[in-house]
Write an enzyme that holds these catalytic residues in place. Structure first.
Site, PDB file in Angstrom:
ATOM      1  CG  ASP A   1      -2.041   0.553   1.164  1.00 35.39           C
ATOM      2  OD1 ASP A   1      -2.259   1.485   0.188  1.00 35.39           O
ATOM      3  OD2 ASP A   1      -2.980   0.526   1.925  1.00 35.39           O
TER       4      ASP A   1
ATOM      5  CG  ASP B   1      -9.545   2.053  -0.591  1.00 35.51           C
ATOM      6  OD1 ASP B   1      -8.878   1.180  -0.744  1.00 35.51           O
ATOM      7  OD2 ASP B   1      -8.941   3.112   0.429  1.00 35.51           O
TER       8      ASP B   1
HETATM    9  C1  DGJ Z   1      -5.725   1.596   1.713  1.00 32.68           C
HETATM   10  C2  DGJ Z   1      -6.045   0.461   1.023  1.00 32.68           C
HETATM   11  O1  DGJ Z   1      -6.745   1.031  -0.216  1.00 32.68           O
HETATM   12  C3  DGJ Z   1      -7.106  -0.188   1.687  1.00 32.68           C
HETATM   13  O2  DGJ Z   1      -7.690  -1.365   0.917  1.00 32.68           O
HETATM   14  C4  DGJ Z   1      -6.580  -0.710   3.150  1.00 32.68           C
HETATM   15  O3  DGJ Z   1      -5.635  -1.637   2.900  1.00 32.68           O
HETATM   16  C5  DGJ Z   1      -6.257   0.513   3.709  1.00 32.68           C
HETATM   17  N1  DGJ Z   1      -5.326   1.423   3.284  1.00 32.68           N
HETATM   18  C6  DGJ Z   1      -5.372   0.094   5.203  1.00 32.68           C
HETATM   19  O4  DGJ Z   1      -5.021   1.120   5.954  1.00 32.68           O
END
Ligand code: DGJ
Length: 735
Positions: free
Chosen positions: A476, A546
């Protein structure tokens, strides 16, 4: 066999078969014209009478005997001299150039004029290398051209070499300039967006008022993606007409400029973003630009995307033991538990995930350091002893005992100020000495350009993967840069951070892959903020957004798949109402939306009913049947969703046409409006195909259960949908 030619008095055509397809690179010494042929594409450029490298042709493949040549182009007037009017393949800023330069430099004596002339070239298989040099100063640019034999996708990049004995500052460096012939009807297609709203489609006429697609954020970003498509108004549709498509293989700040020049030609220049860019090129040092890939199809926007998808599968996405593995069905804990992960809770979710056919169980954020919220812990990659008193092993064993592999979330490039790492190394972050350090999501960006930071991160990750049987990392990256300083190096090197950070990130990823060849990696940046051909060369799948609302996702997925391969586009089924927009949708609708890429599940399974489990099991099983077609097939966008009243029909056809998977979804229907039949594409006309619903329910009464490919493509299939959030998935199987 290797061929190297000098330019003078020598013409040669090489035709070398590559996996059944042919690519040719040739040089016509009389006309001084280079050409590359591959797939259905020909690309040609020449050495002009003024020794400039001039674009000549890029489009549908021409006959080998066709005498390709470009006009000798001079200045238009005293205001627009030759350098500005010749559509140069790689234009130095100098000699009266006002179009976007590919390269702009400054020597220590103040000279900033750069005129690049042809010097020599080499032809090797399906590649051409051309050496350009400034007319006076010891600066050499080597242009690299490749053409993919199957898809005709061109790869272009430049090596900029300082042959002198003083440093020269590079203020701007593109990978390539592409030119399209005179036409006032071009339309530029791009994507735009922001967190949780990535991949929105945008378009604009190409005009003399140029358009700049860019990221100044330090990484790819979602405001624009380093991708473009250009079509011809009145000619190009989804299904026919010319379409040029291209993308940069770079995950740092980037820029693609598109503009009609004074002579009416369209120029596309892409590479490092020159904004705040400066690279001090030492004597004998070479700066390599990213590769700018570009393709062409005369089969419309749909075919251009398919060509690009195929190219990515064949030439960009990483292989394991020479194979491109299919994406496993994944479970991810994030939306179910957020930071509240612990051994018992994750084991319980793993039990339930295994029941529906999940193949990879991924524990997301929250497992390390003092990570109980997004305020602390990033940087401290030790397992939290309260949440996992015996380390990760018991959970990993538990997951594996249920036939799944274990994956883990990391965000290596970031640090919370509230962390052991930051307390020990406050100087490791990107910053300007003495200035505030702006936090985004309570975190700062580690300066990967620094060797010590690079080595530390590689060590930590290597250790994590060596000590635990982790088969997958979700990597991430949750903020963009601010105060992009690198105070520990001399001032004239500080802005090299834009290049050196990314090179070191690539190094870490490459090195981890080399040391742990069984591990797969997902590129995530708070969703789809870092998806580009550069990161895709090093990661096995991407997290698209997301935003997991199934309606929003149809728009997002439509935008994404214009550019990138649906096979690595991860999509999750999550809880309803969705956290983004509080929209409630049926579980089957959520599955049909998410099954159009790599399928994932992110629900709180402890809340599911028996009926939910049964629905999920059915769809996961159906997904596994169509997975090779969805992930490796050709995508046809039959109805493209539009904002407001989303209706989406997408079709995936297996490469050998033995199977097709059709997804028809509507946000809502109106009145008693009839719906036109859905006409399939890409099937074998003469073969017979049976049809069945993915959920096992019977077909509408008048629908035949079997017919010819021609029937499904001409007559089509009636898909009666009535109500809100309705969808159907159909599997066509060649008999
Ligand atoms: C952002 C990601 O896109 C989410 O899927 C998740 O992993 C969060 N970060 C976790 O902090």
């Amino acid at each position: 066999m290797r061929f190297a030619l000098s330019a003078i008095g020598f013409a040669m055509i090489l035709t070398l078969p590559v996996e059944g397809a042919q690519a040719e690179a040739s040089y016509d010494a009389e006309r001084r014209v280079f050409r590359l042929d591959g797939g259905d594409v020909t690309y040609a450029f020449k050495v002009s009478r003024d020794d400039l490298l001039q674009s000549v042709y890029w489009g549908e493949r021409l006959e080998a005997e066709d005498p390709i040549d470009g006009p000798e182009i001079g200045g238009l007037s005293g205001f627009d001299v030759t350098a500005n009017v010749v559509p140069q393949e790689y234009a130095g800023w100098g000699g009266g150039l006002f179009a976007d330069p590919a390269l702009k430099v400054a020597w220590p004596d103040g000279n900033r004029d750069l005129v690049l002339h042809y010097r020599s070239h080499k032809i090797e298989r399906d590649a051409v290398t051309v050496e350009l040099q400034d007319i006076q100063r010891p600066l050499t640019v080597i242009l690299h051209y490749t053409i993919d034999p199957d898809t005709g996708v061109i790869g272009r990049s430049a090596s900029i070499r300082n042959d002198g004995d003083m440093s020269v500052r590079i203020d701007r460096a593109a990978a390539a300039g592409y030119t399209l012939p005179v036409d006032e009807r071009y339309r530029l297609h791009y994507t735009t967006g922001r967190w949780a709203a990535e991949w929105q489609r945008g378009d604009a006429p190409v005009s003399a008022a140029g358009t700049v697609l860019e990221s100044r954020r330090g990484s790819t970003g979602s405001e624009n993606n380093p991708w473009f498509m250009i079509t011809v108004d009145g000619e190009t549709t989804e299904q026919s007409g010319p379409a040029w498509i291209g993308a940069l293989a770079w995950s740092g700040s980037w820029r693609i400029g598109v503009a009609r020049d004074v002579a009416g030609r369209t120029r596309i220049t892409g590479g490092f973003n020159p904004f705040d860019f400066a690279y001090s090129l030492a004597p004998r040092e070479t700066l390599e630009t990213p590769v700018f890939y570009a393709g062409y199809s005369d089969g419309g926007m749909g075919a251009a995307s398919r060509v690009f998808h195929r190219f990515q599968r064949q030439s960009i996405l990483p292989r394991h033991d020479g194979r491109l593995p299919l994406r496993p069905v994944l479970y991810n804990s994030w939306e179910a538990t957020e930071f509240a992960v612990d051994e018992a809770g994750q084991m319980r979710l793993a039990d339930l995930a295994a029941r529906i056919g999940v193949e990879r169980f991924v524990m997301d954020d929250g497992w390390f350091g003092e990570r109980n919220s997004d305020h602390a812990g990033l940087g401290d990659w030790q397992v939290n002893p309260e949440k996992f008193p015996n380390g990760l092993k018991p959970l990993i064993d538990h997951v594996q005992a249920r036939g799944m592999e274990f994956g883990l979330w990391v965000e290596p490039e970031m640090v919370n100020p509230d962390s052991e790492l930051y307390r020990a190394h406050p100087d490791w972050v990107i910053n300007f000495e003495g200035r505030p350090r702006t936090e985004g999501r309570n975190q700062l960006v580690l300066n990967l350009a620094r060797q010590d930071v690079r080595d530390h991160l590689l060590g930590v990750l290597d250790d994590l993967l060596s000590k635990n049987d982790i088969r997958f990392l979700k990597w991430d990256y949750n903020r963009n840069w601010s105060e992009p300083g690198w105070p520990s190096v001399p001032v004239d090197e500080q802005q090299e951070i834009y290049v050196r950070y990314m090179r070191n990130l690539y190094y870490i990823l490459d090195e981890l892959r080399r040391r742990h060849p069984g591990v797969e990696i997902e590129s995530c940046s708070g969703g789809g903020g870092r998806i580009d051909l550069g990161i895709m060369q090093r990661t096995d799948q991407v997290w698209t957004s997301d935003n997991t609302d199934p309606v929003d996702r149809l728009l997002i997925q439509d935008g994404y798949t214009q550019a990138y391969d649906p096979g690595v586009m991860m999509a999750w089924v999550t809880d309803s109402p969705n956290w983004v927009n509080r929209r409630s949708t049926p579980l089957s609708f959520r599955f049909l939306s998410a099954m159009q890429g790599g399928l994932g599940i992110g629900n709180d399974l402890t809340e599911w009913t028996q009926e939910d489990f049964a629905t999920a099991k059915r769809y996961v099983a159906a997904y596994k049947r169509i997975r090779p077609t969805v992930q490796r097939g050709d995508l046809y966008r039959i109805d493209r969703p539009e904002e407001g009243d989303v209706r989406s029909t997408t079709l995936y056809v297996a490469p050998d046409r033995s199977q097709a998977a059709l997804f028809a979804l509507v946000q809502g229907t109106h009145r008693l409006d009839p719906r036109r039949p859905i006409r399939l594409q890409g099937l074998n006309e003469d073969a017979r195909y049976s049809v069945e619903r993915m959920d096992g329910e019977p077909l509408a009464s008048a629908t035949p259960t079997e017919a010819s490919g021609a029937y499904w493509m001409r007559h089509g299939i009636d898909v009666p949908l009535r109500g809100d959030f309705q969808g159907v998935g159909l599997i066509f199987t060649r008999q």
